[in-house]
Design a protein around this motif. Structure first.
Motif, PDB file in Angstrom:
ATOM      1  N   UNK A 397      57.581  58.417  28.276  1.00 25.87           N
ATOM      2  CA  UNK A 397      56.402  57.773  27.680  1.00 25.87           C
ATOM      3  C   UNK A 397      55.404  57.505  28.801  1.00 25.87           C
ATOM      4  N   UNK A 398      54.161  57.289  28.399  1.00 26.99           N
ATOM      5  CA  UNK A 398      53.097  57.000  29.384  1.00 26.99           C
ATOM      6  C   UNK A 398      52.420  55.693  29.036  1.00 26.99           C
ATOM      7  N   UNK A 399      52.183  54.866  30.027  1.00 25.58           N
ATOM      8  CA  UNK A 399      51.332  53.685  29.823  1.00 25.58           C
ATOM      9  C   UNK A 399      50.136  53.866  30.761  1.00 25.58           C
ATOM     10  N   UNK A 400      48.950  53.924  30.198  1.00 31.60           N
ATOM     11  CA  UNK A 400      47.755  54.175  31.030  1.00 31.60           C
ATOM     12  C   UNK A 400      46.834  52.967  31.027  1.00 31.60           C
ATOM     13  N   UNK A 401      46.520  52.519  32.235  1.00 31.62           N
ATOM     14  CA  UNK A 401      45.576  51.400  32.391  1.00 31.62           C
ATOM     15  C   UNK A 401      44.192  51.982  32.663  1.00 31.62           C
ATOM     16  N   UNK A 402      43.204  51.439  32.008  1.00 31.75           N
ATOM     17  CA  UNK A 402      41.840  51.891  32.259  1.00 31.75           C
ATOM     18  C   UNK A 402      41.519  51.760  33.757  1.00 31.75           C
ATOM     19  N   UNK A 403      41.893  50.618  34.330  1.00 29.64           N
ATOM     20  CA  UNK A 403      41.734  50.417  35.774  1.00 29.64           C
ATOM     21  C   UNK A 403      42.707  49.314  36.191  1.00 29.64           C
ATOM     22  N   UNK A 404      42.874  49.136  37.483  1.00 32.11           N
ATOM     23  CA  UNK A 404      43.739  48.053  37.953  1.00 32.11           C
ATOM     24  C   UNK A 404      42.852  46.860  38.294  1.00 32.11           C
ATOM     25  N   UNK A 405      42.950  45.819  37.517  1.00 30.98           N
ATOM     26  CA  UNK A 405      42.265  44.559  37.828  1.00 30.98           C
ATOM     27  C   UNK A 405      43.103  43.426  37.231  1.00 30.98           C
TER      28      UNK A 405
END
Ligand code: PA5
Length: 481
Positions: A397-405
């Motif tokens: 599975x993939x978990x994608x964050x728009x950006x790291x903040x």
């Protein structure tokens, strides 16, 4: 700023990785009844003794967050180094957040090099060399120590506290030494509370209902984050956004429940008893470390709702893309098909690192690497690994964050905590205790205290064990006399 944490489970499904190693929609549908029961059980625990879900509340915690931020600022102004003394759930969360939100080489920078904030260290072990070297690197007279222990009784943390207190007192005297310490501990039960109150140490409290590995959004994680200058309100706001979605009883609308269910089914139906988390991001590297403890200590249980022993739990493994493509991926693709993979990805990195092509004339055949950013290769390598696993019928599975903040990290950690709690309910075990770590602790305490102590009942057993295990002589590589 908007938040987006996307959960993609296509590669865990039979349509992509094949019927022998992928899940079917039907399997998930069939789990619905058990999922509804698990949701109810989780709600019951939330209403009684499990408090972490309530932490996702910026409005209700406004005053507390303001006070923690102010305390963080005042600590940051007064010291050059900030050292966390803690272990397990009292160290892994703060370490993972420092890694994600701080400078990736933060320990190498001086104070002025990082927004004038202290250098932050996490001392989560009692190796004497590790501790002694830290007092060289972070001289005690310039250092503030955050003693983090929910129980207030963990011998590793207490011995660190005692040893560093002596180091500080030797430099600045016992009166001033206290100013170098802040204690974070259970609001009701900890023996460190009376010590702090009676002897004037600064302290923060955490709710009794929040277990160590679920405590990153209490003062345990938020004070170190505030000292580092991170926006802790944003961290909680991210958790709040995750909580709004991860509260749904609908398996297909709740990414935390869905991922919990996928891992549960992968383990119990498809025999994937190893769960690998592989971030494709240096910043997210230690999320895998934090998650390893969360998943292992919460789900690895001998007993549950059934009368007999169940001995459940997937073994969590941490990996890092692309580094471990050159270390673990051979095994992952060609070794036993006993794993499910979670990739953590980032859409927009905070920095660019272009490859402009100055070497093209000298290094021919590699022009495909130039005229683009190094991020493009990072993404291509990720797709390559995910595809190689798919071809080998390995679910992921993939978990994608728009950006790291701050908000995305708060949201991601909260998502994974809900996933773990829900998976515990599906397994029918208690994900909030850790009885398996007690024996080791009891023995260590008995050995340290010796005869005559209330723990001495362990000593006779230990001495017999130590004698009996020496049936076979050790085989040594030795030189000299
Ligand atoms: O998750 C847990 O409960 C444990 O890993 C604890 O965090 C760990 O044992 C340290 O305990 P304490 O915070 O009481 O010192």
């Amino acid at each position: 700023m908007p938040i987006c944490i996307e959960f993609d489970y296509n590669n865990a499904m039979a349509e992509v990785v094949g019927p022998r190693h992928g899940l079917t929609r039907q399997l998930l549908e069939d789990l619905k009844e058990r999922a509804a029961k698990s949701h109810k059980a989780f709600l019951e625990r939330r209403a009684t003794d499990v408090g972490f879900f309530k932490l996702a509340n910026t409005a209700g915690r406004a005053k507390e967050l303001q006070e923690l931020a102010a305390l963080g600022d005042s600590i940051a102004a007064a010291c050059e180094n900030f050292v966390i003394l803690g272990i397990g759930g009292s160290a892994l969360g703060p370490a993972c957040v420092q890694r994600a939100l701080g400078h990736l080489y933060y320990n190498l920078l001086d104070k002025a090099g990082r927004n004038n904030r202290p250098r932050i260290f996490v001392l989560d072990n009692i190796d004497p060399e590790f501790a002694a070297e830290l007092s060289d690197v972070a001289p005690p007279e310039n250092t503030c120590y955050n003693v983090i222990t929910k129980s207030g009784t963990t011998p590793e943390t207490l011995s660190q506290f005692m040893a560093f207190y002596d180091c500080v007192a030797a430099k600045v005297g016992p009166q001033k030494a206290k100013e170098h310490f802040v204690i974070t501990t259970n609001e009701v039960k900890s023996p460190l509370l009376p010590l702090a109150r009676d002897f004037g140490f600064r302290f923060c409290t955490m709710p009794d209902s929040v277990g160590g590995r679920f405590s990153e959004l209490t003062a345990v994680g938020l004070l170190p984050a505030a000292v580092a200058g991170f926006n802790i309100v944003e961290m909680v706001r991210g958790a709040e956004a995750a909580a709004a979605v991860c509260d749904s009883p609908d398996l297909f609308a709740n990414p935390a429940y869905l991922n919990g269910a996928i891992h549960y089914l992968a383990d119990t139906v498809l025999h994937k008893n190893i769960s690998v988390m592989m971030p494709y991001s240096e910043a997210l590297r230690d999320v895998a470390d934090w998650y390893r403890q969360l998943w292992a200590e919460s789900l690895g249980k001998r007993r549950g709702e059934k009368p007999h022993e169940v001995c459940v739990g997937q073994t969590p493994v941490r990996a890092l893309g692309t580094t471990d493509q050159h270390s673990q991926v051979q095994l992952y693709v060609d070794g036993p098909n006993d794993k499910i993979f979670t990739f953590l990805c980032v859409k927009k990195f905070r920095r660019e690192f272009p490859v402009t092509g100055g070497l093209n004339a000298m290094l021919q055949g590699y022009e495909y690497l130039s005229g683009r950013d190094i991020q493009d290769l990072f993404e291509a390598e990720f797709i390559g690994t995910e595809y190689a696993l798919k071809l080998a019928e390995r679910p992921s599975v993939r978990i994608t964050l728009e950006r790291v903040d701050e908000a995305h990290i708060g949201g991601l950690l909260f998502f994974l905590m809900v996933q773990t709690a829900f998976a515990g309910m599906l397994y029918g075990i208690n994900p909030f205790d850790q009885p398996g770590v007690e024996t080791g602790k009891n023995v260590a305490r008995a050995l340290m205290k010796g005869e005559g102590s209330p723990d001495a009942q362990w000593l006779a057993d230990i001495r017999t064990y130590q004698r009996e295990r020496l049936r076979y002589p050790a085989v040594a590589i030795r030189t000299g006399a």
